[in-house]
Write an enzyme that holds these catalytic residues in place. Structure first.
Site, PDB file in Angstrom:
ATOM      1  N   ASN A  62      -1.974   8.042  13.279  1.00  0.00           N
ATOM      2  CA  ASN A  62      -2.408   9.339  12.729  1.00  0.00           C
ATOM      3  C   ASN A  62      -3.523   9.945  13.573  1.00  0.00           C
ATOM      4  O   ASN A  62      -3.549  11.150  13.805  1.00  0.00           O
ATOM      5  CB  ASN A  62      -2.839   9.192  11.270  1.00  0.00           C
ATOM      6  CG  ASN A  62      -1.644   9.175  10.342  1.00  0.00           C
ATOM      7  OD1 ASN A  62      -1.020  10.204  10.105  1.00  0.00           O
ATOM      8  ND2 ASN A  62      -1.299   7.989   9.841  1.00  0.00           N
ATOM      9  N   ARG A  67     -22.626  -5.669   1.235  1.00  0.00           N
ATOM     10  CA  ARG A  67     -21.939  -4.370   1.278  1.00  0.00           C
ATOM     11  C   ARG A  67     -22.919  -3.211   1.433  1.00  0.00           C
ATOM     12  O   ARG A  67     -22.649  -2.230   2.121  1.00  0.00           O
ATOM     13  CB  ARG A  67     -21.143  -4.219  -0.023  1.00  0.00           C
ATOM     14  CG  ARG A  67     -20.021  -3.246   0.085  1.00  0.00           C
ATOM     15  CD  ARG A  67     -18.988  -3.820   1.029  1.00  0.00           C
ATOM     16  NE  ARG A  67     -17.976  -2.865   1.379  1.00  0.00           N
ATOM     17  CZ  ARG A  67     -16.963  -3.110   2.198  1.00  0.00           C
ATOM     18  NH1 ARG A  67     -16.823  -4.290   2.758  1.00  0.00           N
ATOM     19  NH2 ARG A  67     -16.098  -2.191   2.470  1.00  0.00           N
ATOM     20  N   ASN A  81      -8.433  12.577   3.486  1.00  0.00           N
ATOM     21  CA  ASN A  81      -7.715  11.302   3.610  1.00  0.00           C
ATOM     22  C   ASN A  81      -6.222  11.570   3.700  1.00  0.00           C
ATOM     23  O   ASN A  81      -5.722  12.505   3.083  1.00  0.00           O
ATOM     24  CB  ASN A  81      -8.012  10.435   2.374  1.00  0.00           C
ATOM     25  CG  ASN A  81      -7.329   9.081   2.436  1.00  0.00           C
ATOM     26  OD1 ASN A  81      -7.363   8.398   3.466  1.00  0.00           O
ATOM     27  ND2 ASN A  81      -6.679   8.677   1.349  1.00  0.00           N
ATOM     28  N   HIS A 125      -2.674   9.761   2.698  1.00  0.00           N
ATOM     29  CA  HIS A 125      -2.142   8.649   1.906  1.00  0.00           C
ATOM     30  C   HIS A 125      -0.614   8.659   2.017  1.00  0.00           C
ATOM     31  O   HIS A 125      -0.001   9.717   1.891  1.00  0.00           O
ATOM     32  CB  HIS A 125      -2.578   8.793   0.441  1.00  0.00           C
ATOM     33  CG  HIS A 125      -2.122   7.626  -0.385  1.00  0.00           C
ATOM     34  ND1 HIS A 125      -2.747   6.400  -0.354  1.00  0.00           N
ATOM     35  CD2 HIS A 125      -1.068   7.489  -1.223  1.00  0.00           C
ATOM     36  CE1 HIS A 125      -2.111   5.557  -1.147  1.00  0.00           C
ATOM     37  NE2 HIS A 125      -1.085   6.187  -1.682  1.00  0.00           N
ATOM     38  N   ASP A 140     -12.803  12.411  -3.338  1.00  0.00           N
ATOM     39  CA  ASP A 140     -13.876  12.476  -4.334  1.00  0.00           C
ATOM     40  C   ASP A 140     -14.252  11.043  -4.718  1.00  0.00           C
ATOM     41  O   ASP A 140     -13.822  10.098  -4.050  1.00  0.00           O
ATOM     42  CB  ASP A 140     -13.470  13.349  -5.537  1.00  0.00           C
ATOM     43  CG  ASP A 140     -12.344  12.732  -6.340  1.00  0.00           C
ATOM     44  OD1 ASP A 140     -11.964  11.567  -6.069  1.00  0.00           O
ATOM     45  OD2 ASP A 140     -11.833  13.418  -7.249  1.00  0.00           O
ATOM     46  N   GLU A 141     -15.006  10.875  -5.785  1.00  0.00           N
ATOM     47  CA  GLU A 141     -15.503   9.524  -6.075  1.00  0.00           C
ATOM     48  C   GLU A 141     -14.451   8.616  -6.698  1.00  0.00           C
ATOM     49  O   GLU A 141     -14.682   7.422  -6.871  1.00  0.00           O
ATOM     50  CB  GLU A 141     -16.789   9.602  -6.912  1.00  0.00           C
ATOM     51  CG  GLU A 141     -17.926  10.136  -6.044  1.00  0.00           C
ATOM     52  CD  GLU A 141     -19.308   9.958  -6.641  1.00  0.00           C
ATOM     53  OE1 GLU A 141     -19.607   8.878  -7.155  1.00  0.00           O
ATOM     54  OE2 GLU A 141     -20.083  10.941  -6.587  1.00  0.00           O
ATOM     55  N   GLY A 142     -13.295   9.159  -7.046  1.00  0.00           N
ATOM     56  CA  GLY A 142     -12.207   8.311  -7.543  1.00  0.00           C
ATOM     57  C   GLY A 142     -11.379   7.770  -6.387  1.00  0.00           C
ATOM     58  O   GLY A 142     -11.659   8.040  -5.224  1.00  0.00           O
ATOM     59  N   ASP A 192      -8.115   8.049  -4.515  1.00  0.00           N
ATOM     60  CA  ASP A 192      -6.962   8.944  -4.284  1.00  0.00           C
ATOM     61  C   ASP A 192      -6.841  10.026  -5.352  1.00  0.00           C
ATOM     62  O   ASP A 192      -5.730  10.449  -5.693  1.00  0.00           O
ATOM     63  CB  ASP A 192      -5.642   8.137  -4.214  1.00  0.00           C
ATOM     64  CG  ASP A 192      -5.640   7.123  -3.089  1.00  0.00           C
ATOM     65  OD1 ASP A 192      -6.267   7.379  -2.045  1.00  0.00           O
ATOM     66  OD2 ASP A 192      -5.011   6.062  -3.245  1.00  0.00           O
TER      67      ASP A 192
HETATM   68  C1  GAR Z   1      -0.972   5.226   7.416  1.00  0.00           C
HETATM   69  O1  GAR Z   1       0.323   5.069   6.901  1.00  0.00           O
HETATM   70  C2  GAR Z   1      -1.889   5.826   6.375  1.00  0.00           C
HETATM   71  O2  GAR Z   1      -1.253   6.778   5.569  1.00  0.00           O
HETATM   72  C3  GAR Z   1      -2.243   4.613   5.576  1.00  0.00           C
HETATM   73  O3  GAR Z   1      -2.478   3.610   6.540  1.00  0.00           O
HETATM   74  C4  GAR Z   1      -1.614   3.861   7.662  1.00  0.00           C
HETATM   75  C5  GAR Z   1      -2.428   3.831   8.934  1.00  0.00           C
HETATM   76  O4  GAR Z   1      -1.630   3.937  10.069  1.00  0.00           O
HETATM   77  N1  GAR Z   1      -3.402   4.851   4.746  1.00  0.00           N
HETATM   78  C6  GAR Z   1      -3.532   4.355   3.522  1.00  0.00           C
HETATM   79  O5  GAR Z   1      -2.725   3.611   3.012  1.00  0.00           O
HETATM   80  C7  GAR Z   1      -4.786   4.814   2.791  1.00  0.00           C
HETATM   81  N2  GAR Z   1      -4.725   4.464   1.407  1.00  0.00           N
HETATM   82  P1  GAR Z   1      -2.205   4.394  11.469  1.00  0.00           P
HETATM   83  O6  GAR Z   1      -3.430   3.519  11.766  1.00  0.00           O
HETATM   84  O7  GAR Z   1      -1.095   4.135  12.453  1.00  0.00           O
HETATM   85  O8  GAR Z   1      -2.566   5.848  11.383  1.00  0.00           O
END
Ligand code: GAR
Length: 208
Positions: A14, A66, A108, A110, A147-149, A151
């Protein structure tokens, strides 16, 4: 120019789609100022270096707890003075202080159609395993503000992708990336960078 920091954990496809968009000119008004990974071995860091973008690792392993990691991570983000933070496969919980400071300025991607297959425990391949297990015929990807949740932030863009008989999680993941993620992440970024995205009452509006 919108100063953009991209946070990554893995392969960085990405991130690459965003880099390519900026280089090709389909993403305008964006300067990719820094890539931050929690994982020293993330191939995404190589992609950043190859594109001439500053690449930094902040690993939780280097901190005793953390809270200390969160502080170091926030410092690395702030030091780049970003207008926008893009989570491109960043599999670390974002410190709440960062979410408050950058309200509607963290994006983000997802790999499902939120609100399906999202929230705690749904990341990477696990999302596609769950979609196949449930037998859905359509899945896809979502770009949203953070946001704070988990997704739960305002949705900017979604794109649907067909699930086919015999799909494995790996095959489905690849199709969702090719047909949705690598398209809607750069596209959303371009809209934001050109001032076309606003958030009102938790909903995104895209102006002409
Ligand atoms: C992607 O599929 C992204 O949507 C997912 O991780 C992958 C990263 O791939 N993200 C999540 O699941 C976030 N909850 P990449 O490093 O090749 O972009």
């Amino acid at each position: 120019m919108l100063r953009v920091v991209v946070c990554v954990s893995g392969g960085g496809t990405n991130l690459q789609a965003v880099i390519d968009g900026v280089e090709k000119g389909s993403v305008t008004n964006v300067e990719l100022v820094r890539v931050i990974s929690n994982n020293r071995n993330a191939y995404a860091l190589e992609r950043a270096k190859n594109a001439g973008i500053e690449a930094v690792c902040v690993s939780p392993r280097d901190y005793t707890d953390r809270e200390q990691f969160n502080e170091a991570f926030v410092q690395e983000v702030d030091a780049a003075d970003p207008d926008l933070i893009v989570l491109a496969g960043f599999l670390v919980t974002i410190p709440p202080q960062l979410i408050r400071k950058y309200e509607n300025r963290i994006v983000n991607i997802h790999p499902s159609l939120i609100p399906s297959f999202c929230g705690t425990g749904y990341y990477g391949l696990k999302v596609h395993e769950a979609a196949i297990e449930r037998g859905v015929k359509v899945t896809g990807a979502t770009v949203h503000f953070v946001d704070e949740g988990m997704d739960t932030g305002p949705i900017i863009m979604q794109k649907a992708v067909a699930v086919q008989d015999g799909d494995t999680p790996e095959i489905l993941q690849q199709r969702v990336m090719e047909q949705a993620e690598w398209i809607i992440l750069p596209w959303s970024l371009n809209l934001i960078a050109n001032g076309r995205v606003t958030v009102e009452n938790g909903q995104v509006r895209v102006s002409e």
